[in-house]
Design a protein around this motif. Structure first.
Motif, PDB file in Angstrom:
ATOM      1  N   ILE A   1      51.250  22.885  53.502  1.00  0.00           N
ATOM      2  CA  ILE A   1      51.089  23.839  52.413  1.00  0.00           C
ATOM      3  C   ILE A   1      50.074  23.315  51.398  1.00  0.00           C
ATOM      4  O   ILE A   1      50.039  22.134  51.078  1.00  0.00           O
ATOM      5  N   GLN A   2      49.209  24.211  50.929  1.00  0.00           N
ATOM      6  CA  GLN A   2      48.187  23.852  49.957  1.00  0.00           C
ATOM      7  C   GLN A   2      48.455  24.581  48.643  1.00  0.00           C
ATOM      8  O   GLN A   2      48.683  25.784  48.635  1.00  0.00           O
ATOM      9  N   ILE A   3      48.429  23.854  47.552  1.00  0.00           N
ATOM     10  CA  ILE A   3      48.639  24.437  46.233  1.00  0.00           C
ATOM     11  C   ILE A   3      47.283  24.579  45.558  1.00  0.00           C
ATOM     12  O   ILE A   3      46.514  23.624  45.482  1.00  0.00           O
ATOM     13  N   ARG A   4      46.978  25.784  45.077  1.00  0.00           N
ATOM     14  CA  ARG A   4      45.694  26.009  44.411  1.00  0.00           C
ATOM     15  C   ARG A   4      45.595  25.178  43.141  1.00  0.00           C
ATOM     16  O   ARG A   4      46.580  24.985  42.427  1.00  0.00           O
ATOM     17  N   SER A   5      44.410  24.729  42.850  1.00  0.00           N
ATOM     18  CA  SER A   5      44.207  23.924  41.649  1.00  0.00           C
ATOM     19  C   SER A   5      44.120  24.785  40.395  1.00  0.00           C
ATOM     20  O   SER A   5      44.420  24.322  39.293  1.00  0.00           O
ATOM     21  N   ALA A   6      43.701  26.034  40.553  1.00  0.00           N
ATOM     22  CA  ALA A   6      43.525  26.921  39.400  1.00  0.00           C
ATOM     23  C   ALA A   6      44.803  27.715  39.129  1.00  0.00           C
ATOM     24  O   ALA A   6      45.622  27.940  40.021  1.00  0.00           O
ATOM     25  N   HIS A   7      44.963  28.129  37.888  1.00  0.00           N
ATOM     26  CA  HIS A   7      46.046  29.026  37.480  1.00  0.00           C
ATOM     27  C   HIS A   7      45.458  30.409  37.285  1.00  0.00           C
ATOM     28  O   HIS A   7      44.301  30.538  36.891  1.00  0.00           O
ATOM     29  N   PRO A   8      46.252  31.478  37.526  1.00  0.00           N
ATOM     30  CA  PRO A   8      47.650  31.475  37.979  1.00  0.00           C
ATOM     31  C   PRO A   8      47.759  31.249  39.484  1.00  0.00           C
ATOM     32  O   PRO A   8      46.804  31.476  40.222  1.00  0.00           O
ATOM     33  N   ARG A   9      48.968  30.852  39.914  1.00  0.00           N
ATOM     34  CA  ARG A   9      49.191  30.630  41.341  1.00  0.00           C
ATOM     35  C   ARG A   9      50.602  30.943  41.792  1.00  0.00           C
ATOM     36  O   ARG A   9      50.946  30.669  42.933  1.00  0.00           O
ATOM     37  N   ILE A  10      51.421  31.520  40.892  1.00  0.00           N
ATOM     38  CA  ILE A  10      52.772  31.926  41.296  1.00  0.00           C
ATOM     39  C   ILE A  10      52.842  33.437  41.470  1.00  0.00           C
ATOM     40  O   ILE A  10      53.103  33.937  42.567  1.00  0.00           O
ATOM     41  N   LEU A  11      52.628  34.175  40.397  1.00  0.00           N
ATOM     42  CA  LEU A  11      52.710  35.637  40.463  1.00  0.00           C
ATOM     43  C   LEU A  11      51.445  36.243  41.048  1.00  0.00           C
ATOM     44  O   LEU A  11      51.505  37.259  41.749  1.00  0.00           O
ATOM     45  N   LEU A  12      50.295  35.644  40.724  1.00  0.00           N
ATOM     46  CA  LEU A  12      49.002  36.169  41.160  1.00  0.00           C
ATOM     47  C   LEU A  12      48.098  35.011  41.536  1.00  0.00           C
ATOM     48  O   LEU A  12      48.359  33.860  41.189  1.00  0.00           O
ATOM     49  N   ARG A  13      47.007  35.352  42.213  1.00  0.00           N
ATOM     50  CA  ARG A  13      45.929  34.404  42.460  1.00  0.00           C
ATOM     51  C   ARG A  13      44.752  34.765  41.558  1.00  0.00           C
ATOM     52  O   ARG A  13      44.565  35.945  41.240  1.00  0.00           O
ATOM     53  N   PRO A  14      43.944  33.804  41.158  1.00  0.00           N
ATOM     54  CA  PRO A  14      42.771  34.134  40.342  1.00  0.00           C
ATOM     55  C   PRO A  14      41.888  35.189  40.996  1.00  0.00           C
ATOM     56  O   PRO A  14      41.298  36.030  40.307  1.00  0.00           O
ATOM     57  N   SER A  15      41.830  35.161  42.317  1.00  0.00           N
ATOM     58  CA  SER A  15      40.987  36.127  43.028  1.00  0.00           C
ATOM     59  C   SER A  15      41.547  37.548  42.976  1.00  0.00           C
ATOM     60  O   SER A  15      40.842  38.506  43.306  1.00  0.00           O
ATOM     61  N   ASP A  16      42.806  37.707  42.568  1.00  0.00           N
ATOM     62  CA  ASP A  16      43.421  39.035  42.472  1.00  0.00           C
ATOM     63  C   ASP A  16      43.027  39.767  41.199  1.00  0.00           C
ATOM     64  O   ASP A  16      43.130  40.992  41.123  1.00  0.00           O
ATOM     65  N   LEU A  17      42.618  39.021  40.188  1.00  0.00           N
ATOM     66  CA  LEU A  17      42.507  39.593  38.850  1.00  0.00           C
ATOM     67  C   LEU A  17      41.475  40.702  38.752  1.00  0.00           C
ATOM     68  O   LEU A  17      41.728  41.737  38.121  1.00  0.00           O
ATOM     69  N   ALA A  18      40.314  40.521  39.345  1.00  0.00           N
ATOM     70  CA  ALA A  18      39.261  41.530  39.225  1.00  0.00           C
ATOM     71  C   ALA A  18      39.715  42.853  39.841  1.00  0.00           C
ATOM     72  O   ALA A  18      39.495  43.929  39.257  1.00  0.00           O
ATOM     73  N   ASP A  19      40.362  42.800  40.991  1.00  0.00           N
ATOM     74  CA  ASP A  19      40.817  44.019  41.653  1.00  0.00           C
ATOM     75  C   ASP A  19      41.897  44.713  40.840  1.00  0.00           C
ATOM     76  O   ASP A  19      41.871  45.938  40.665  1.00  0.00           O
ATOM     77  N   ILE A  20      42.849  43.932  40.313  1.00  0.00           N
ATOM     78  CA  ILE A  20      43.928  44.530  39.524  1.00  0.00           C
ATOM     79  C   ILE A  20      43.379  45.146  38.247  1.00  0.00           C
ATOM     80  O   ILE A  20      43.760  46.266  37.870  1.00  0.00           O
ATOM     81  N   LYS A  21      42.471  44.452  37.584  1.00  0.00           N
ATOM     82  CA  LYS A  21      41.901  44.990  36.347  1.00  0.00           C
ATOM     83  C   LYS A  21      41.128  46.282  36.608  1.00  0.00           C
ATOM     84  O   LYS A  21      41.130  47.192  35.768  1.00  0.00           O
ATOM     85  N   ALA A  22      40.490  46.370  37.751  1.00  0.00           N
ATOM     86  CA  ALA A  22      39.780  47.597  38.098  1.00  0.00           C
ATOM     87  C   ALA A  22      40.756  48.746  38.310  1.00  0.00           C
ATOM     88  O   ALA A  22      40.480  49.896  37.941  1.00  0.00           O
TER      89      ALA A  22
END
Length: 202
Positions: free
Chosen positions: A19-40
């Protein structure tokens, strides 16, 4: 720390050994890569605009609540009941535009709630409250989700307060899990809370 980190790597199954844990936050509820799509999706005329407005309205109502044991609108009896409030406030902070005047208010209220949840492990606010409000396995998910989701908006001092709280609650869970491991449902609660805390802190 060693205790929390061990929870990430202590799986026995092959599926989880790498298992790999992302270094950036957030990483529990969302991934940083999710934010742009959700905001759109939550922009005006977006497919989830209505849901976003509903969430913001709920959070706006929570902003006026205080850490008063009599205020059942936010500070309930069971710590596990705080999860929806902590999640909602954290997400409102994370997803709000930088120009939103309430953005920091969402973060501050989420942080205050996390600190409140940490501190209720030290004392009972009312003598008639169920003792389960003090159990760390209920409190860790609240603090972990706030710490992770609003991480980038917290000061170094605030981060350390939440980290210290998560560490102490983790020790509490580890010291009591053997005592309660034969009680139905408790093993899962322990694992889930330890995993959330470990992933947040890693």
């Amino acid at each position: 720390g060693i205790i929390t980190r061990s929870q990430v790597y202590s799986f026995d199954t092959n599926d989880h050994q790498n298992i790999q844990i992302r270094s950036a936050h957030p990483r529990i509820l969302l991934r940083p890569s999710d934010l742009a799509d959700i905001k759109a999706r939550i922009q005006p005329n977006g497919p989830n605009e209505a849901e976003w407005e509903l969430l913001k309205n709920r959070c706006n109502n929570l902003l006026g609540k205080t850490a008063d044991a009599a205020d059942r609108g936010l500070y309930e009896i069971q710590p596990s009941w705080y999860n929806p409030f902590a999640t909602a406030l954290s997400l409102c902070y994370l997803l709000s535009d930088e120009t939103d005047p309430k953005k920091d208010q969402y973060k501050n209220k989420a942080y205050d709630l996390a600190v409140f949840v940490i501190n209720i492990g030290n004392t009972k606010l009312e003598s008639d409250l169920d003792v389960t409000r003090l159990k760390a396995r209920y409190r860790i998910p609240v603090v972990a989700s706030v710490y992770d989701t609003v991480y980038n908006g917290l000061t170094s001092a605030q981060k350390q307060i939440l980290r210290n709280g998560l560490y102490e609650m983790t020790k509490d869970v580890l010291s009591t899990q053997n005592r309660d491991k034969m009680v139905e449902g408790h093993p899962t609660e322990y694992i889930n809370s330890l995993m959330m805390g470990a992933i947040a802190l890693y």
